[in-house]
Scaffold this motif. Sequence first.
Motif, PDB file in Angstrom:
ATOM      1  N   GLU A   6       0.880  -1.247   0.060  1.00 10.71           N
ATOM      2  CA  GLU A   6      -0.015  -0.060   0.051  1.00 10.71           C
ATOM      3  C   GLU A   6       0.889   1.278   0.004  1.00 10.71           C
ATOM      4  OE1 GLU A   6      -3.137   2.178   3.304  1.00 10.71           O
ATOM      5  OE2 GLU A   6      -2.964  -0.110   2.949  1.00 10.71           O
ATOM      6  N   THR A  59       2.454   1.578  -3.545  1.00 12.16           N
ATOM      7  CA  THR A  59       1.610   2.017  -4.574  1.00 12.16           C
ATOM      8  C   THR A  59       1.002   3.635  -4.235  1.00 12.16           C
ATOM      9  OG1 THR A  59       0.843  -0.252  -4.651  1.00 12.16           O
ATOM     10  CG2 THR A  59      -0.566   1.544  -5.534  1.00 12.16           C
ATOM     11  N   ASN A  60       0.809   3.884  -2.988  1.00  7.85           N
ATOM     12  CA  ASN A  60       0.002   5.178  -2.983  1.00  7.85           C
ATOM     13  C   ASN A  60       0.927   6.156  -2.540  1.00  7.85           C
ATOM     14  OD1 ASN A  60      -2.324   3.729  -3.031  1.00  7.85           O
ATOM     15  ND2 ASN A  60      -2.686   3.615  -0.836  1.00  7.85           N
ATOM     16  N   TRP A 114       4.978   6.012  -3.250  1.00  6.45           N
ATOM     17  CA  TRP A 114       5.916   6.029  -4.019  1.00  6.45           C
ATOM     18  C   TRP A 114       5.352   5.827  -5.784  1.00  6.45           C
ATOM     19  CZ3 TRP A 114       9.967   8.395  -3.101  1.00  6.45           C
ATOM     20  CH2 TRP A 114      10.565   8.509  -1.805  1.00  6.45           C
ATOM     21  N   LYS A 115       4.123   5.469  -5.843  1.00  2.43           N
ATOM     22  CA  LYS A 115       3.609   5.221  -7.007  1.00  2.43           C
ATOM     23  C   LYS A 115       4.255   4.264  -7.880  1.00  2.43           C
ATOM     24  CE  LYS A 115       0.800   8.661  -6.089  1.00  2.43           C
ATOM     25  NZ  LYS A 115      -0.689   8.118  -5.821  1.00  2.43           N
ATOM     26  N   ILE A 116       4.597   3.117  -7.292  1.00  3.75           N
ATOM     27  CA  ILE A 116       5.132   2.067  -7.748  1.00  3.75           C
ATOM     28  C   ILE A 116       3.884   1.219  -8.254  1.00  3.75           C
ATOM     29  CG2 ILE A 116       6.367  -0.194  -7.573  1.00  3.75           C
ATOM     30  CD1 ILE A 116       7.921   1.210  -5.302  1.00  3.75           C
ATOM     31  N   GLU A 117       4.119   0.894  -9.890  1.00  7.41           N
ATOM     32  CA  GLU A 117       3.274   0.122 -10.412  1.00  7.41           C
ATOM     33  C   GLU A 117       4.135  -1.118 -11.073  1.00  7.41           C
ATOM     34  OE1 GLU A 117       1.142   2.150 -13.369  1.00  7.41           O
ATOM     35  OE2 GLU A 117       0.412   3.788 -12.097  1.00  7.41           O
ATOM     36  N   SER A 118       3.875  -2.391 -10.756  1.00 11.02           N
ATOM     37  CA  SER A 118       4.260  -3.489 -10.731  1.00 11.02           C
ATOM     38  C   SER A 118       3.591  -4.703 -10.680  1.00 11.02           C
ATOM     39  CB  SER A 118       5.512  -3.565  -9.889  1.00 11.02           C
ATOM     40  OG  SER A 118       6.286  -4.831 -10.167  1.00 11.02           O
ATOM     41  N   ASN A 119       3.598  -5.435 -11.494  1.00  9.06           N
ATOM     42  CA  ASN A 119       3.319  -7.015 -11.384  1.00  9.06           C
ATOM     43  C   ASN A 119       3.994  -7.981 -10.734  1.00  9.06           C
ATOM     44  OD1 ASN A 119       0.762  -6.238 -12.931  1.00  9.06           O
ATOM     45  ND2 ASN A 119       1.868  -6.392 -14.805  1.00  9.06           N
ATOM     46  N   LYS A 170       4.439  -9.347  -4.144  1.00  7.86           N
ATOM     47  CA  LYS A 170       4.174  -8.361  -3.219  1.00  7.86           C
ATOM     48  C   LYS A 170       5.415  -8.148  -2.235  1.00  7.86           C
ATOM     49  CE  LYS A 170       1.651 -11.245  -0.092  1.00  7.86           C
ATOM     50  NZ  LYS A 170       0.144 -11.251   0.527  1.00  7.86           N
ATOM     51  N   ILE A 194       7.760  -5.728  -4.240  1.00 12.22           N
ATOM     52  CA  ILE A 194       7.222  -4.498  -4.486  1.00 12.22           C
ATOM     53  C   ILE A 194       7.580  -3.707  -3.175  1.00 12.22           C
ATOM     54  CG2 ILE A 194       5.086  -3.166  -4.559  1.00 12.22           C
ATOM     55  CD1 ILE A 194       3.869  -5.373  -6.325  1.00 12.22           C
TER      56      ILE A 194
END
Length: 386
Positions: free
Chosen positions: A305, A308-309, A311-316, A319, A322
């Motif tokens: 969380e 994502t929220n 550092w704006k990390i977008e990854s598949n 977890k 990430i």
Amino acid sequence: MDNFLFNAYTKVWFGKGQVNKLADSIKEFGNKVLLVYGGGSIKKNGIYDDVKSQLKCFEVFELSGVEPNPKIESVREGVKICKENNINMVLAVGGGSVIDCSKLIAAGYYYDGDPWDMVLDAGKITEVLPVIAVLTMAATGSEMNKNSVISNMSTNEKYGTASMKMIPKVAILDPEYTFTVSAYQTAAGVADIMSHVFESYFKKTEDAYLQDKISEGILQTCIKYAKTAIEEPNNYEARANIMWASTNALNGLCGCGKGGSWSCHAIEHELSAFYDITHGVGLAIVTPSWMRYVLCEETVDKFVEFATNVWKIESNEDKFVIANMAIDKTQSFFKELGIPTKLSELGIDETHFEKMAYKAATHGNLKNAYKALDVEDVVNIYKMSL
């Protein structure tokens, strides 16, 4: 979400030239003022003259030389001045160290014993002189909270105490007063702000959605403006946003309804107690190590969380990958600000780790932290930070 009381006790005057509100804001408290400040930089940058011009109708006594990690000796001297001169209020002009020192001085006026007693036992704080803050550095949030952290170097102890009665009555927040703060201290201040948010953000409480969104916004503000403030020290927008982030990071908004002990502050306070290092620098070193140490199945979703929220990390990716990406970005951010990343860079070795870890785990009540920690855990975190 736990039950909580939130009350904005402090009247905050924010913006350019707001020191002009000082005299009218404090006249209700009396006419005898103890003016407390640090090493004298406020005399070089003009802030001292600004404040004194507002105190022409007051009888002013002064305590200067308050240390970056405020010492109990300074508190004792301030209490002595207050009692000898029947002071009505304590005016702190400086950063968190000066304000913290002023709070305990204000409490000590009504206490017959040694002020250190009130650090060890907040229950001994009964009455407190009005505290007023003119902020010159964005970091601790002390200008709008109940906390005071004091060091006793004779015993290698640095502890926090707290009382609602120590919350400043008035705070003057002029971002221009932070223009002369050095790049190093600006970076350390930002690390301190972010650490305050981390301590509330990473808690066991899972349903405090609004508090976490406020926390994420403060973290993003620090990330957005820290480098600008360092590279362009007179950039008002950057300084203003960091200053307001600092105040809101620890005025209760982020932490209300989220119980449990803090982790990194307890661990870092021992470093400051033994080595007198800059608090924000110690936090910037310890925090990524703590994050890596507590990352597990129970905590990984919160770190995702955060990734994502904030550092704006977008990854598949997995977890855990990430989560580690977010931790790496946090550490890299501190490094980019010019903060050391290892304790060894500060000349700190393993000599006192066991003793420091015992104090941190015991006095910090780390068994009740986001991830319960014992003495061995804290030693491991120190070692990871070398």
